[in-house]
Design a protein around this motif. Structure first.
Motif, PDB file in Angstrom:
ATOM      1  N   ILE A  10       0.837  -1.198   0.000  1.00  0.00           N
ATOM      2  CA  ILE A  10       0.000   0.000   0.000  1.00  0.00           C
ATOM      3  C   ILE A  10       0.870   1.246   0.000  1.00  0.00           C
ATOM      4  O   ILE A  10       0.756   2.122  -0.859  1.00  0.00           O
ATOM      5  N   VAL A  14       1.926   3.930  -3.434  1.00  0.00           N
ATOM      6  CA  VAL A  14       1.127   5.116  -3.638  1.00  0.00           C
ATOM      7  C   VAL A  14       1.953   6.381  -3.647  1.00  0.00           C
ATOM      8  O   VAL A  14       1.867   7.184  -2.761  1.00  0.00           O
ATOM      9  N   LEU A  16       1.920   9.438  -5.084  1.00  0.00           N
ATOM     10  CA  LEU A  16       0.833  10.034  -5.823  1.00  0.00           C
ATOM     11  C   LEU A  16       1.078  11.459  -6.262  1.00  0.00           C
ATOM     12  O   LEU A  16       2.202  11.845  -6.441  1.00  0.00           O
ATOM     13  N   LYS A  59      -6.747   9.050  -0.969  1.00  0.00           N
ATOM     14  CA  LYS A  59      -7.411   7.881  -0.407  1.00  0.00           C
ATOM     15  C   LYS A  59      -6.982   6.656  -1.199  1.00  0.00           C
ATOM     16  O   LYS A  59      -7.032   6.652  -2.422  1.00  0.00           O
ATOM     17  N   ILE A  60      -6.563   5.609  -0.492  1.00  0.00           N
ATOM     18  CA  ILE A  60      -6.058   4.392  -1.125  1.00  0.00           C
ATOM     19  C   ILE A  60      -6.897   3.196  -0.688  1.00  0.00           C
ATOM     20  O   ILE A  60      -7.122   2.990   0.501  1.00  0.00           O
ATOM     21  N   GLU A  61      -7.345   2.429  -1.632  1.00  0.00           N
ATOM     22  CA  GLU A  61      -7.986   1.151  -1.345  1.00  0.00           C
ATOM     23  C   GLU A  61      -7.153   0.055  -1.990  1.00  0.00           C
ATOM     24  O   GLU A  61      -6.827   0.128  -3.177  1.00  0.00           O
ATOM     25  N   TYR A  62      -6.792  -0.944  -1.209  1.00  0.00           N
ATOM     26  CA  TYR A  62      -5.905  -2.024  -1.656  1.00  0.00           C
ATOM     27  C   TYR A  62      -6.591  -3.356  -1.437  1.00  0.00           C
ATOM     28  O   TYR A  62      -7.205  -3.592  -0.394  1.00  0.00           O
ATOM     29  N   SER A  70      -8.012   0.024   3.522  1.00  0.00           N
ATOM     30  CA  SER A  70      -8.226   1.370   3.021  1.00  0.00           C
ATOM     31  C   SER A  70      -7.574   2.362   3.964  1.00  0.00           C
ATOM     32  O   SER A  70      -7.573   2.160   5.187  1.00  0.00           O
ATOM     33  N   THR A  72      -5.881   6.806   4.131  1.00  0.00           N
ATOM     34  CA  THR A  72      -5.645   8.095   3.489  1.00  0.00           C
ATOM     35  C   THR A  72      -4.263   8.589   3.880  1.00  0.00           C
ATOM     36  O   THR A  72      -3.872   8.494   5.043  1.00  0.00           O
ATOM     37  N   LEU A 227      -5.554  -1.770  -6.775  1.00  0.00           N
ATOM     38  CA  LEU A 227      -5.388  -0.504  -6.060  1.00  0.00           C
ATOM     39  C   LEU A 227      -6.325   0.538  -6.660  1.00  0.00           C
ATOM     40  O   LEU A 227      -6.373   0.704  -7.881  1.00  0.00           O
ATOM     41  N   LEU A 229      -7.005   4.641  -6.290  1.00  0.00           N
ATOM     42  CA  LEU A 229      -6.439   5.870  -5.760  1.00  0.00           C
ATOM     43  C   LEU A 229      -7.370   7.037  -6.073  1.00  0.00           C
ATOM     44  O   LEU A 229      -7.816   7.191  -7.214  1.00  0.00           O
TER      45      LEU A 229
END
Length: 256
Positions: A10, A14, A16, A59-62, A70, A72, A227, A229
């Motif tokens: 994660i 990311v 970003l 915000k990251i969801e993996y 999840s 941030t 992932l 984003l």
């Protein structure tokens, strides 16, 4: 898989982008579907963002297999030089053209190495430029270094190299309205590997176009990593610092 093992991809992954001015979503309309491959690549190049620094909340969801998480994070970026990320100061990531590093104060561990782990994770060789391009909605590989075939589907262009690279097959899908990349896909059929990066929406910041939502799907021998984003609270060209100092006494992580 142990939770600790899940958290590393994660925060590794990311790196970003983007930057607290008002933003608006870029919508697709009826585009120009009559461009040649060279004309399309030229229009795409005009959309390349120009900036010095970026700051954002992301915000990251993996998800991998049955496991998902999840969170941030805060993101800071100096173009072509540094990508920095922090989760409440407990977990920090620093990515430069030479190194990929992070440390975790929650379990007193750190990693300091090259791009091999990220390359293995995605199934393609990565470097700083490719990671930066991926997060900015730019092509992983320089579009001007290949000859492409072009065709259209719905309101999109599909770019396919006339001669595919030996290691993988490569495709780009570009929007016919704003000419940014909607999807880029790499496949290694013999190795059962696939990487697909979808830019499901873009946003306008200071009259420039940046990704708003990115979906990354990596398949390795039928094991899928996903992932999502989402970039928020955008600020461009602010004076930023990138504090990063691995605490003494932390245990080094050897990633395989």
């Amino acid at each position: 898989m142990h939770t600790k093992r899940l958290i590393y991809p994660i925060f590794f992954f990311v790196f970003l982008l983007v930057g607290c001015t008002a933003t608006k979503t870029v919508t697709s309309g009826n585009g120009n579907l009559n461009l040649t491959a060279k004309q399309l690549i030229k229009e795409n190049a005009k959309q390349t963002p120009s900036f010095k620094t970026l700051a954002a909340r992301v915000k990251i969801e993996y998800a991998k297999g049955e496991s998902s998480q999840s969170t941030t994070v805060s993101l800071r970026m100096e173009k072509d030089k540094t990508i920095w990320m922090s989760k409440l100061g407990f977990i920090k990531v620093l990515i430069t053209p030479e190194r990929v590093s992070f440390y975790n104060k929650l379990d007193n561990t750190y990693f300091d190495g090259d791009y091999k782990y990220l390359s293995d994770l995605l199934g393609t060789d990565l470097d700083f430029e490719k990671v930066q391009n991926m997060l900015l909605g730019e092509a992983l590989y320089n579009l001007n270094k290949n000859d492409f075939e072009v065709y259209t589907q719905e309101n999109q262009y599909v770019l396919k190299p006339k001669i595919q690279p030996e290691a993988f097959e490569l495709f780009y899908i570009l929007d016919a309205s704003h000419f940014k990349i909607n999807s880029q896909q790499l496949a290694q059929e013999k190795e059962n590997r696939m990487l697909q990066i979808d830019y499901t929406s873009y946003q306008e910041v200071d009259k420039q176009t940046f990704p708003q939502h990115i979906k990354i799907n990596a398949v390795e021998a039928f094991e899928e990593t996903r992932l999502n984003l989402e970039f928020k609270s955008i600020a461009l060209n602010e004076k930023l610092s990138f504090p990063f100092n691995i605490p003494s006494g932390f245990d080094e992580i050897i990633l395989k």
